[in-house]
Scaffold this active site. Structure first.
Site, PDB file in Angstrom:
ATOM      1  N   SER A 134       0.796  -1.239   0.000  1.00 26.95           N
ATOM      2  CA  SER A 134       0.000   0.000   0.000  1.00 26.95           C
ATOM      3  C   SER A 134       0.821   1.278   0.000  1.00 26.95           C
ATOM      4  O   SER A 134       0.245   2.377  -0.043  1.00 26.95           O
ATOM      5  CB  SER A 134      -0.956   0.008   1.190  1.00 26.95           C
ATOM      6  OG  SER A 134      -2.009  -0.908   0.985  1.00 26.95           O
ATOM      7  N   LYS A 137      -0.176   3.680  -2.674  1.00 22.47           N
ATOM      8  CA  LYS A 137      -1.238   4.690  -2.611  1.00 22.47           C
ATOM      9  C   LYS A 137      -0.700   6.117  -2.601  1.00 22.47           C
ATOM     10  O   LYS A 137      -1.441   7.065  -2.904  1.00 22.47           O
ATOM     11  CB  LYS A 137      -2.124   4.432  -1.395  1.00 22.47           C
ATOM     12  CG  LYS A 137      -2.924   3.124  -1.504  1.00 22.47           C
ATOM     13  CD  LYS A 137      -3.809   2.910  -0.294  1.00 22.47           C
ATOM     14  CE  LYS A 137      -4.690   1.670  -0.428  1.00 22.47           C
ATOM     15  NZ  LYS A 137      -3.948   0.399  -0.273  1.00 22.47           N
ATOM     16  N   SER A 191      -5.718   3.361   4.482  1.00 23.22           N
ATOM     17  CA  SER A 191      -5.281   2.409   3.458  1.00 23.22           C
ATOM     18  C   SER A 191      -6.448   1.581   2.921  1.00 23.22           C
ATOM     19  O   SER A 191      -6.314   0.378   2.683  1.00 23.22           O
ATOM     20  CB  SER A 191      -4.190   1.484   4.028  1.00 23.22           C
ATOM     21  OG  SER A 191      -3.375   0.987   2.997  1.00 23.22           O
TER      22      SER A 191
END
Length: 360
Positions: A134, A137, A191
């Site tokens: 993640s 992101k 997240s």
């Protein structure tokens, strides 16, 4: 008869007070026979005498033990004073420091760099290309903001946003409608994979165009080890190196919304008429001991636990990249070790500067 007993008693007293001491061995024999006779006459008294004898036998051992302990302490003290001064003053490495004074970090790959100067302060396996989960992101957010899409436009979480690769859970149900700004906030702060997926899917040209824009952005930033395959990081084909991620975090720190959303501790969101609070995946953003400008965590099985931050340490913006940490708390513990290490170095520098500066 009474007169005879009285005479015998007087003779016994006279013998005890005026005769010379008898042989010690004979006296011991008489004492033993007397004890035996007393024991025959009174078992209770014999038991009492035995206990008294035992107490008397134990008492003398106490000073002996104390004396031996004192002897050991004196000997140890003597050896300490007798040891060479260099040996006594040899520095002992802290449990979380190596022999060179660097922190012992348990992440498989990491880099700590001064953002202002670009100088690398500490690194290990910094060129290894690894899945970043993640951490992806951050790039998702930059591409969305670079496109200058309306932040108030309402996006729908659809079935296409459900994770069928890893079957991960989500607090954002299918059918949820949120503004693009809230989707961005949830993707960076909590997240949320469905929020990140919706952001990529609602890009002009759809998800394929979005992924292509992510890779173009990476190339523009000079990230030679970085490639993206989706907007969430669930795909292990999203890879980078610690060296590249230092640059990526530095670039992300130039976006005010990324700084704000990635460091928000918690945020309430209305989901289909019900308010739910979302929390940051990095507990350090809530710590008063940290001043964090950018934060992002990541985890999939292939990547291990990951953490990247821009944090103000020593009154400077420092970038911390920790990849493939094993264990639930390792990445946070490594960040704390880095902080203590930097602050310790600052103290040493101040002391050295004070010594060099002449007094006025």
């Amino acid at each position: 008869m009474k007169i005879r007993k009285s005479l015998m008693t007087l003779l016994g007293v006279f013998a005890l007070t005026h005769l010379a001491p008898v042989d010690a061995h004979a006296a011991a024999q008489r004492g033993a026979s007397k004890k035996a006779s007393v024991a025959k006459e009174s078992p209770a008294r014999a038991t009492k005498l035995a206990k008294a004898a035992k107490v008397v036998a134990v008492r003398p051992t106490k000073p002996i033990k104390f004396a031996r302990a004192e002897s050991r302490r004196v000997k140890a003290s003597h050896l300490a004073h007798a040891a060479p001064a260099a040996q006594r003053s040899a520095p002992v490495a802290a449990p979380d420091m190596d022999n060179e004074g660097n922190p012992l970090l348990h992440s498989a790959a990491f880099m700590i760099a001064d953002q202002a100067t670009g100088s690398v302060l500490l690194e290990k396996n910094s060129d290894a290309v690894l899945p970043i989960a993640s951490i992806t992101k951050l790039m998702t957010a930059m591409v969305v903001l670079d496109a200058r899409l309306s932040l108030t436009e309402v996006l729908l979480v659809a079935n296409e946003d459900v994770d069928t690769l890893r079957n991960s859970s989500s607090h954002v149900p299918v059918g949820t409608e949120l503004a693009r700004e809230d989707m961005l906030r949830l993707a960076l702060m909590s997240s949320e994979n469905r929020a990140a997926s919706a952001l990529g899917r609602n890009y002009p040209g759809g998800l394929p165009a979005f992924v292509a824009a992510m890779n173009r952005k990476a190339a523009a930033l000079g990230l030679r080890d970085t490639r993206f395959a989706d907007s969430t990081g669930l795909n292990s084909a999203n890879v980078s190196s610690a060296r590249d991620l230092v640059r990526m975090v530095s670039a992300a720190s130039r976006y005010p919304l990324i700084r704000e959303f990635s460091t928000t501790a918690n945020y309430p969101v209305s989901l289909n008429g019900r308010v739910r609070q979302f929390n940051n995946t990095n507990a350090l953003v809530s710590s008063p001991d940290w001043q964090i400008g950018v934060s992002k965590t990541g985890f999939i099985n292939e990547s291990g636990k990951c953490l990247v931050m821009q944090a103000w340490l020593l009154n400077k913006p420092m970038i911390i990249v920790l990849l493939d940490s094993f264990g639930r708390f390792t990445r946070v513990a490594d960040a704390q070790r880095v902080k203590r290490w930097l602050e310790s170095a600052a103290v040493q520098q101040k002391v050295a500067a004070a010594v060099r500066t002449p007094s006025t």
